[in-house]
Design an enzyme around this catalytic site. Structure first.
Site, PDB file in Angstrom:
ATOM      1  N   THR A 141       0.839  -1.198   0.000  1.00  7.00           N
ATOM      2  CA  THR A 141       0.000   0.000   0.000  1.00  7.00           C
ATOM      3  C   THR A 141       0.870   1.242   0.000  1.00  7.00           C
ATOM      4  OG1 THR A 141      -1.606   1.291   1.306  1.00  7.00           O
ATOM      5  CG2 THR A 141      -0.112  -0.139   2.517  1.00  7.00           C
ATOM      6  N   ASP A 142       0.359   2.325  -0.578  1.00  9.19           N
ATOM      7  CA  ASP A 142       1.113   3.582  -0.566  1.00  9.19           C
ATOM      8  C   ASP A 142       1.269   4.135   0.840  1.00  9.19           C
ATOM      9  OD1 ASP A 142      -1.536   4.210  -0.200  1.00  9.19           O
ATOM     10  OD2 ASP A 142      -1.681   5.583  -1.910  1.00  9.19           O
ATOM     11  N   GLU A 143       0.454   3.652   1.778  1.00  7.20           N
ATOM     12  CA  GLU A 143       0.506   4.162   3.144  1.00  7.20           C
ATOM     13  C   GLU A 143       1.790   3.788   3.882  1.00  7.20           C
ATOM     14  OE1 GLU A 143      -3.042   4.023   5.542  1.00  7.20           O
ATOM     15  OE2 GLU A 143      -4.257   3.587   3.779  1.00  7.20           O
ATOM     16  N   TYR A 165      -2.352  -0.461  10.401  1.00  2.00           N
ATOM     17  CA  TYR A 165      -2.515  -1.180   9.123  1.00  2.00           C
ATOM     18  C   TYR A 165      -1.270  -1.015   8.266  1.00  2.00           C
ATOM     19  CZ  TYR A 165      -3.655  -1.582   4.179  1.00  2.00           C
ATOM     20  OH  TYR A 165      -3.614  -1.886   2.838  1.00  2.00           O
TER      21      TYR A 165
END
Length: 323
Positions: A141-143, A165
């Protein structure tokens, strides 16, 4: 097994690959599966999903009856199930989407997110490595980069996750990359010129030779146990790379060969006459081609069970360190 990180039923005739998509009932993964099934009719696409609260098979209705699509309900965190899945389905490629994904829930269920996203990825990696899959693509994920209003992230940007997450996804990325570094990015080291030759005898033939000596050998006699087949270390390395990497490209083979300094002494060969053993009725039965194939299979099955397997790959082991 090659690997990568992507941030963001039946067996038809002419089958070329078997692809496992984890979390295939999720939103993005389901669209990927539909595209795979339709664009690669000779691939078998296996959808593995636990069918948790955020999963749905609705998007897969258009391919649910296709010959090259198969759905399996199961949990990536169950080692025995995953191991059996890889063995029975003969997986070639893995696209790993499965994860706990809701950021809001991750603050209240940190342990579950780590269990599924990190431990589940580890279970898949272990099974994929043991099965010698060709490719393992982990969907992140880009997170994992953290937040920014004024700078653009590239693939080398540091991971600075700001929620549980994203932290679990970043940790899983590290697992994937560590597997790649530890097991797949090691070249075949060759001492010196590599022109030195060795005669190779398969283990079962060697064992049978000793039994023959026990039964028929005469007291006080010396018996040479060997084979007339010899191969240079360079040629051995090339054959191993051809078989393990499944490549016919000489350039790629050369890429995986690493010539290191020679040992203090390195004999050029040990040709022996084993005619005396042959007179006792013993001769090698396992051919070179069959023996090297079985040897590769044995190492793929057992190498990871060694105490320090990476030490066995060092060109010059350090005295006092056991493998």
């Amino acid at each position: 097994m090659s690997g990568g990180v992507s941030r963001a039923g039946g067996a038809p005739r002419g089958l070329t690959k078997r692809v496992l998509v984890t979390g295939g009932a999720g939103f993005i993964a389901s669209h990927v599966i539909v595209s795979l099934v339709e664009k690669y009719p000779n691939y078998v696409i296996i959808n593995l999903d636990k069918l948790d609260y955020c999963a749905s098979l609705t998007n897969l209705k258009t391919v649910s009856e296709k010959e090259n699509y198969k759905f399996v309900q199961g949990d990536i965190c169950e080692p025995n199930f995953i191991k059996e899945l890889f063995e029975t389905e003969k997986i070639d490629i893995v696209l790993h989407f499965a994860a706990q994904t809701h950021v809001g829930l991750s603050f209240w269920h940190k342990l579950e997110f780590n269990y599924v996203n990190v431990y589940g990825t580890y279970i898949l990696l272990r099974a994929a490595h043991k099965a010698n899959v060709e490719k393992f693509v982990y969907v992140s994920t880009d997170e994992v980069y953290g937040g920014s209003c004024d700078k653009e992230f590239d693939e080398s940007s540091p991971k600075q996750p700001t929620n549980p997450y994203a932290t679990s996804k970043a940790a899983a990325e590290c697992f994937v990359q560590s597997y790649w570094e530890r097991y797949q990015n090691r070249k075949c080291c060759i001492h010196g010129s590599g022109l030195q030759k060795r005669n190779f005898l398969y283990a079962s033939d060697a064992a049978e030779a000793f039994l023959t000596v026990l039964k028929k050998g005469q007291p006080g006699e010396i018996y040479n146990i060997g084979t007339s087949f010899a191969v240079s270390i360079t040629q051995l390395a090339k054959e191993l790379i051809h078989l393990i990497k499944n490549t016919s490209s000489e350039a790629e083979v050369e890429h995986w060969m690493d010539y290191v300094k020679d040992r203090p002494t390195n004999d050029m060969g040990y040709p022996m006459n084993s005619g005396k053993m042959y007179s006792l009725g013993w001769k090698p039965k396992v051919s070179w081609k069959e023996g090297i194939k079985k040897t590769i299979e044995w190492y793929q099955e057992n190498f990871h069970n060694w105490k320090n397997p990476e030490k066995a790959l060092e060109p010059f082991p350090v005295a006092g360190e056991s493998v």
